[in-house]
Motif scaffolding. Structure first.
Motif, PDB file in Angstrom:
ATOM      1  N   VAL A 115      25.933  56.225 -14.359  1.00 30.97           N
ATOM      2  CA  VAL A 115      26.468  54.866 -14.259  1.00 30.97           C
ATOM      3  C   VAL A 115      26.438  54.345 -12.823  1.00 30.97           C
ATOM      4  O   VAL A 115      26.724  53.180 -12.557  1.00 30.97           O
ATOM      5  CB  VAL A 115      27.906  54.778 -14.824  1.00 30.97           C
ATOM      6  N   GLN A 135      32.511  49.354 -15.835  1.00 33.19           N
ATOM      7  CA  GLN A 135      32.600  50.185 -17.035  1.00 33.19           C
ATOM      8  C   GLN A 135      33.814  49.912 -17.911  1.00 33.19           C
ATOM      9  O   GLN A 135      33.749  50.128 -19.114  1.00 33.19           O
ATOM     10  CB  GLN A 135      32.586  51.678 -16.639  1.00 33.19           C
ATOM     11  N   ASP A 192      22.029  54.459 -17.268  1.00 31.21           N
ATOM     12  CA  ASP A 192      22.847  53.550 -18.069  1.00 31.21           C
ATOM     13  C   ASP A 192      22.455  52.090 -17.786  1.00 31.21           C
ATOM     14  O   ASP A 192      22.087  51.744 -16.670  1.00 31.21           O
ATOM     15  CB  ASP A 192      24.318  53.778 -17.693  1.00 31.21           C
ATOM     16  N   GLU A 193      22.558  51.257 -18.813  1.00 36.99           N
ATOM     17  CA  GLU A 193      22.191  49.846 -18.666  1.00 36.99           C
ATOM     18  C   GLU A 193      23.024  49.129 -17.601  1.00 36.99           C
ATOM     19  O   GLU A 193      22.571  48.190 -16.965  1.00 36.99           O
ATOM     20  CB  GLU A 193      22.412  49.121 -19.998  1.00 36.99           C
ATOM     21  N   SER A 253      22.573  58.688 -18.707  1.00 31.29           N
ATOM     22  CA  SER A 253      24.012  58.349 -18.681  1.00 31.29           C
ATOM     23  C   SER A 253      24.612  58.230 -17.281  1.00 31.29           C
ATOM     24  O   SER A 253      25.830  58.193 -17.122  1.00 31.29           O
ATOM     25  CB  SER A 253      24.837  59.290 -19.565  1.00 31.29           C
TER      26      SER A 253
END
Ligand code: GDP
Ligand code: MG
Length: 183
Positions: free
Chosen positions: A86, A182, A115-116, A84
């Motif tokens: 970012v 995000q 995170d992607e 997770s």
């Protein structure tokens, strides 16, 4: 991570420090958090620190920055460490060629486990060393720029945790970019 549970902060963004042992990750974190440079034990350190940042649009966000306590030496960082995240500060030492050569390894770990939408900022640390002694430089600006382009990284110029060059700027620019991605 949208943290509605924190009443005085809209967003908390997890950022991880990544790169070889000895490149200056813990000192970068300490410089950013406390504004000082001291000796830090490679194996005993904080797990993460949080700091509030006011974005250019006035929004308050929290950076939760995770360090590694020497586990990077044995490539034994748990996948949970990256989960997770970012954002990442991918660090190498301008006076240590090997730390630059290993960046791909750390970038792969990040891309695999974080995170992607991970945003990565490259930090070329220990600029003070190559500034006082140009012969100590082991990575050229051209090589850095090529790596940045190839891997779609953010890069804001050379840094030094020791002389306090380009540390706050990198973290805060990274946070601006994370927020943009995000929301
Ligand atoms: P880490 O293993 O990546 O967390 O690296 P550390 O923050 O523990 O730093 C490793 C060594 O590099 C220590 O001896 C630090 O004092 C030194 N160091 C860290 N940042 C700088 C810097 O910007 N300039 C110089 N000259 N030394 C640094
Ligand atoms: Mg460390």
């Amino acid at each position: 991570m949208n943290s509605r549970s924190d009443p005085d902060c809209d967003y908390v963004y997890k950022v991880v420090l990544s790169g070889e042992m000895g490149v200056g990750k813990s000192n970068i974190l300490q410089r950013y958090h406390k504004g000082i440079f001291t000796r830090i034990s490679p194996t005993i350190g904080v797990e993460f620190l949080t700091k509030k940042i006011i974005l250019q649009n006035g929004l308050v966000v929290k950076a939760q920055i995770w360090d590694t306590s020497g586990s990077e030496r044995y490539r034994s960082i748990t996948t949970g460490h990256y989960r997770s995240a970012v954002g990442a500060l991918l660090v190498f030492d301008l006076s240590d060629r090997e730390s630059f050569e290993q960046l791909s390894y750390w970038l792969n770990c990040l891309r695999e486990h974080a995170d992607e939408q991970l945003v990565v900022a490259l930090v070329a640390n220990k600029y003070d060393l190559v500034q006082s002694d140009p012969g100590a430089r082991q990575v050229t600006e051209v090589e850095i720029q090529a790596f940045v382009k190839e891997n779609e990284l953010l890069y804001f110029g050379e840094s030094s945790a020791l002389s306090d060059r380009n540390i706050k700027e990198v973290v805060e620019s990274l946070m601006e970019n994370i927020h943009r991605v995000q929301v």
